[in-house]
Design a protein around this motif. Sequence first.
Motif, PDB file in Angstrom:
ATOM      1  N   MET A  30       0.816  -1.218   0.000  1.00  0.00           N
ATOM      2  CA  MET A  30       0.000   0.000   0.000  1.00  0.00           C
ATOM      3  C   MET A  30       0.851   1.269   0.000  1.00  0.00           C
ATOM      4  N   GLY A  31       2.012   1.241   0.680  1.00  0.00           N
ATOM      5  CA  GLY A  31       2.839   2.444   0.789  1.00  0.00           C
ATOM      6  C   GLY A  31       2.372   3.385   1.891  1.00  0.00           C
ATOM      7  N   THR A  32       1.383   2.974   2.657  1.00  0.00           N
ATOM      8  CA  THR A  32       0.841   3.805   3.735  1.00  0.00           C
ATOM      9  C   THR A  32       0.881   3.011   5.044  1.00  0.00           C
ATOM     10  N   THR A  33       0.411   3.631   6.139  1.00  0.00           N
ATOM     11  CA  THR A  33       0.510   2.957   7.438  1.00  0.00           C
ATOM     12  C   THR A  33      -0.596   1.931   7.650  1.00  0.00           C
ATOM     13  N   CYS A  34      -1.718   2.086   6.950  1.00  0.00           N
ATOM     14  CA  CYS A  34      -2.854   1.148   7.085  1.00  0.00           C
ATOM     15  C   CYS A  34      -3.409   1.126   8.501  1.00  0.00           C
ATOM     16  N   SER A  35      -3.253   2.223   9.226  1.00  0.00           N
ATOM     17  CA  SER A  35      -3.786   2.316  10.581  1.00  0.00           C
ATOM     18  C   SER A  35      -5.295   2.519  10.557  1.00  0.00           C
ATOM     19  N   LEU A  36      -5.902   2.383  11.717  1.00  0.00           N
ATOM     20  CA  LEU A  36      -7.349   2.466  11.877  1.00  0.00           C
ATOM     21  C   LEU A  36      -7.635   2.621  13.371  1.00  0.00           C
ATOM     22  N   PRO A  48      -4.367   3.835   0.417  1.00  0.00           N
ATOM     23  CA  PRO A  48      -4.668   4.534  -0.839  1.00  0.00           C
ATOM     24  C   PRO A  48      -6.118   4.265  -1.241  1.00  0.00           C
ATOM     25  N   ALA A  49      -6.725   5.189  -1.964  1.00  0.00           N
ATOM     26  CA  ALA A  49      -8.110   5.005  -2.401  1.00  0.00           C
ATOM     27  C   ALA A  49      -8.248   3.648  -3.095  1.00  0.00           C
ATOM     28  N   PRO A  50      -9.170   2.798  -2.636  1.00  0.00           N
ATOM     29  CA  PRO A  50      -9.332   1.487  -3.271  1.00  0.00           C
ATOM     30  C   PRO A  50      -9.779   1.637  -4.731  1.00  0.00           C
ATOM     31  N   ASP A  51      -9.351   0.696  -5.558  1.00  0.00           N
ATOM     32  CA  ASP A  51      -9.841   0.678  -6.938  1.00  0.00           C
ATOM     33  C   ASP A  51     -11.320   0.314  -6.983  1.00  0.00           C
ATOM     34  N   GLU A  52     -11.729  -0.558  -6.085  1.00  0.00           N
ATOM     35  CA  GLU A  52     -13.136  -0.944  -5.996  1.00  0.00           C
ATOM     36  C   GLU A  52     -13.503  -1.126  -4.537  1.00  0.00           C
ATOM     37  N   HIS A  91      -5.182  -3.121  -7.528  1.00  0.00           N
ATOM     38  CA  HIS A  91      -4.287  -3.790  -8.470  1.00  0.00           C
ATOM     39  C   HIS A  91      -2.885  -3.234  -8.245  1.00  0.00           C
ATOM     40  N   ARG A  92      -1.915  -4.130  -8.099  1.00  0.00           N
ATOM     41  CA  ARG A  92      -0.514  -3.694  -7.989  1.00  0.00           C
ATOM     42  C   ARG A  92       0.310  -4.613  -8.871  1.00  0.00           C
ATOM     43  N   GLY A  93       0.999  -4.044  -9.851  1.00  0.00           N
ATOM     44  CA  GLY A  93       1.693  -4.865 -10.824  1.00  0.00           C
ATOM     45  C   GLY A  93       0.669  -5.756 -11.493  1.00  0.00           C
ATOM     46  N   ASN A  94       0.998  -7.034 -11.646  1.00  0.00           N
ATOM     47  CA  ASN A  94       0.038  -7.983 -12.235  1.00  0.00           C
ATOM     48  C   ASN A  94      -0.909  -8.570 -11.207  1.00  0.00           C
ATOM     49  N   GLY A  95      -0.739  -8.217  -9.946  1.00  0.00           N
ATOM     50  CA  GLY A  95      -1.471  -8.905  -8.896  1.00  0.00           C
ATOM     51  C   GLY A  95      -2.709  -8.170  -8.427  1.00  0.00           C
ATOM     52  N   GLY A 155       4.750   0.961  -3.685  1.00  0.00           N
ATOM     53  CA  GLY A 155       4.508  -0.459  -3.413  1.00  0.00           C
ATOM     54  C   GLY A 155       4.842  -1.360  -4.589  1.00  0.00           C
ATOM     55  N   THR A 156       5.397  -0.792  -5.635  1.00  0.00           N
ATOM     56  CA  THR A 156       5.753  -1.550  -6.845  1.00  0.00           C
ATOM     57  C   THR A 156       7.225  -1.326  -7.172  1.00  0.00           C
ATOM     58  N   THR A 157       7.713  -1.954  -8.240  1.00  0.00           N
ATOM     59  CA  THR A 157       9.142  -1.850  -8.542  1.00  0.00           C
ATOM     60  C   THR A 157       9.510  -0.542  -9.241  1.00  0.00           C
TER      61      THR A 157
END
Lengths: 245, 245, 245, 245
Positions: free
Chosen positions: A114-120, A163-167, A187-191, C115-117
């Motif tokens: 995600m690149g963020t802290t993912c806190s809640l 980050p804002a979810p894609d869906e 979606h991140r890379g192919n995953g 979060g990606t390369t």
Amino acid sequence: MSRLNVVVWGENIHEHRNPKVGAIYPRGMHEAIAEGLRASGDDLEVTTATLQQPEHGLTSARLAATDVLLWWGHLAHGEVADAIVDRVQARVLEGMGLLVLHSGHHAKIFRRLMGTTCSLTWREAAERERLWVCQPGHPIAQGIDRCFELPAEEMYGEPFAIPAPDEQVFISWFEGGEVFRSGCCWHRGNGRIFYFRPGHEMYPTYHDANIRRVLANAVRWARPQGSRWVDSCPNVTEPRERIGR
Amino acid sequence: MSRLNVVVWGENIHEHRNPKVGAIYPRGMHEAIAEGLRASGDDLEVTTATLQQPEHGLTSARLAATDVLLWWGHLAHGEVADAIVDRVQARVLEGMGLLVLHSGHHAKIFRRLMGTTCSLTWREAAERERLWVCQPGHPIAQGIDRCFELPAEEMYGEPFAIPAPDEQVFISWFEGGEVFRSGCCWHRGNGRIFYFRPGHEMYPTYHDANIRRVLANAVRWARPQGSRWVDSCPNVTEPRERIGR
Amino acid sequence: MSRLNVVVWGENIHEHRNPKVGAIYPRGMHEAIAEGLRASGDDLEVTTATLQQPEHGLTSARLAATDVLLWWGHLAHGEVADAIVDRVQARVLEGMGLLVLHSGHHAKIFRRLMGTTCSLTWREAAERERLWVCQPGHPIAQGIDRCFELPAEEMYGEPFAIPAPDEQVFISWFEGGEVFRSGCCWHRGNGRIFYFRPGHEMYPTYHDANIRRVLANAVRWARPQGSRWVDSCPNVTEPRERIGR
Amino acid sequence: MSRLNVVVWGENIHEHRNPKVGAIYPRGMHEAIAEGLRASGDDLEVTTATLQQPEHGLTSARLAATDVLLWWGHLAHGEVADAIVDRVQARVLEGMGLLVLHSGHHAKIFRRLMGTTCSLTWREAAERERLWVCQPGHPIAQGIDRCFELPAEEMYGEPFAIPAPDEQVFISWFEGGEVFRSGCCWHRGNGRIFYFRPGHEMYPTYHDANIRRVLANAVRWARPQGSRWVDSCPNVTEPRERIGR
């Protein structure tokens, strides 16, 4: 069509330390999750892995053969070796699906992707949670009614630092007054990545039919979509057009 | 810095048909909204327009001079002339900000800009609504605590049939058990769009200090960001590189 | 309005190793970038920092006072201390703007936030690059024509392994036949991130008027938007609604 | 698995007016596109429809049975009846996939779903176009090399006035110096939308093997994902939680 290789990764600590958790999940939370997936169809080959195994059960060879990985962790995020996190991240970018469950929001692998802290915010009060479907046509919501309830769960509240979810598939309502983005796709890379909120160790959440349905749907949604992709940064010395005419 | 020209558009029907609404908003809902904005700072020049005026008060000249437009409608979406909707859409794409309020979710202009039906579920039961901030650092959430409450509002529930928002600022919790994406941001062309859920005509929502703060923040957020842009589809006959070498 | 504190971070190696680079940027690339920003208006307070300084010139106190950070690195990404990367990431999530320049695509801080390369293809052939504006009304594109050219630059080509940008401001055309998403915006936490492709050390790119204009625009666009936000994961023991009625 | 019902809609005018177009596409562009899809696998049931047919060949019954619709139009966008556009839009939101081809960027249905003008710049100079893959792992890019070329095509250039795509699959390089976002994905309601740029009537683009591969991939990608969804705005009079305790 060959079967999807699914690995359920469990931290596997609460079950042994807390008799209440052990009573709900006598074979471990990861085995309960795996059992639900196995019951969902013959197209899945489901195995489990745990923190305590060599390389946390996630050798390079095994990951290379994994189509979708589920991740439940809580107490020991810091004990997950960085080299394994690197490996899982690389496989997600290459195309492996990843389902991050509940307290996995703070797992190294999720924060990394995600690149963020993912806190809640959170509260343990055995309160009612109701998950609403925001996208009734989404593959992950198939077979789920407009909403479903869990009689007792831990509360997670906004702000969820992602980050804002894609869906946005689910949003939760909590008895104590909070809301939470409970089912999020990226979606991140192919995953493909799906975060799914419920699953506190003190409640039989992974025995719930709706929860099992969502996880079964999400595993199929997150399966690799395209070709394997070896990430690289090539020097393309030969241009396709002549330079300097 | 010159002042921002803000126009509050009101359908202006409930106030005259229903004495209870008239008692809450004796000068009309649009004037109450405008009053709140005027009180928020000297940098705004706030006027109002209504459905009943010629061209619904939205002449080409006036729209051309408008920086941010607020839109409240409910009973008479179908009476808004398509030519005026075209005009408003064109100005949004050119850079004018648009705030769509409450039942405006079904306004022609909002559906036009979203491309979807913008449907939702609803209930009138004077229930408590609590709006949670999902992005505490967002300009629209400045000065707002972690959440705020409205003691009585109409309920709107998911699924809200919109494209995924670019930014999710608020999500609502309802006493009756539902949740809703209450504050959503989109970029379309040069324009910024903010949908803000609360504002049923039967309650004094637009007199609420938090609601006024959000609207005041959102007007500044939605102000035109860059240059005017005349949309066109030019034939660029002269290439920048020689073709057919 | 107080001035924005802008820090230009430079790896500061090429300039000393390669006389050609030293001739183009006698005071260092970072100083050339800073000079362009200083010339853009009195609203900026621009300083520089380099890899070789203690803590790479990015102490906690300095970062806490920085509104926008620019990052140019290439040869020594691996020498940037992880603790400093942690610190920069935390400040971006808190609200500091970040502009990542050219070969900074592979900087630890950029990969961390994406979060990606962030890989791509490349070629050094002193070829012509033409940057096209995809969003003419975007604040970063103000004062830029439909496109602008750099007579000689390194080529970067797709695929660029990034999450889908929130906004696509520029796409590059290369003489040798490639394309690249050259100007990309993301929001992460409270911070705004802009990646801008041009800037190979062997060419006088940071002396170019259009490049300077884009950077000047981007610094203002990336300035902190809202309140400071201390990320945390609080246990909210007191519910706002009574549980278990 | 039952076969996917695919309908290729063609405006069907150029082929009859211009002998050069007729020579390239003797049975019409729509039939050439359909032929390519039929050759791609037995899982597709491909038929065609044209502007000149009653209801443009798109009756309610036929659309209800259509899984994926392809749309090619240019000269006669204005002649497409608004009622049919409403119908197609409703089906996309319900889950039907839509592929919009080339000059269809200005079709009513595409502008309707995007909410923007979808304008661009253009030039007819029979120039070389090279399409680069931005997401090598995307299902639509499977079987496509890093890039592929069309020896002669019309040019479309940025800015392309669309909402930010959810996924960017292709970007085009043009011999004359422009770039363009050539393959773009969006989700709207339950439906998936793919815009694919190439396909000028004066060139044999729809006979090209790479183009056929992309269209074949895109049809499968755009197939309905979940359940049918009847959009509505229900009054939920019965709350799930008691109000006013």
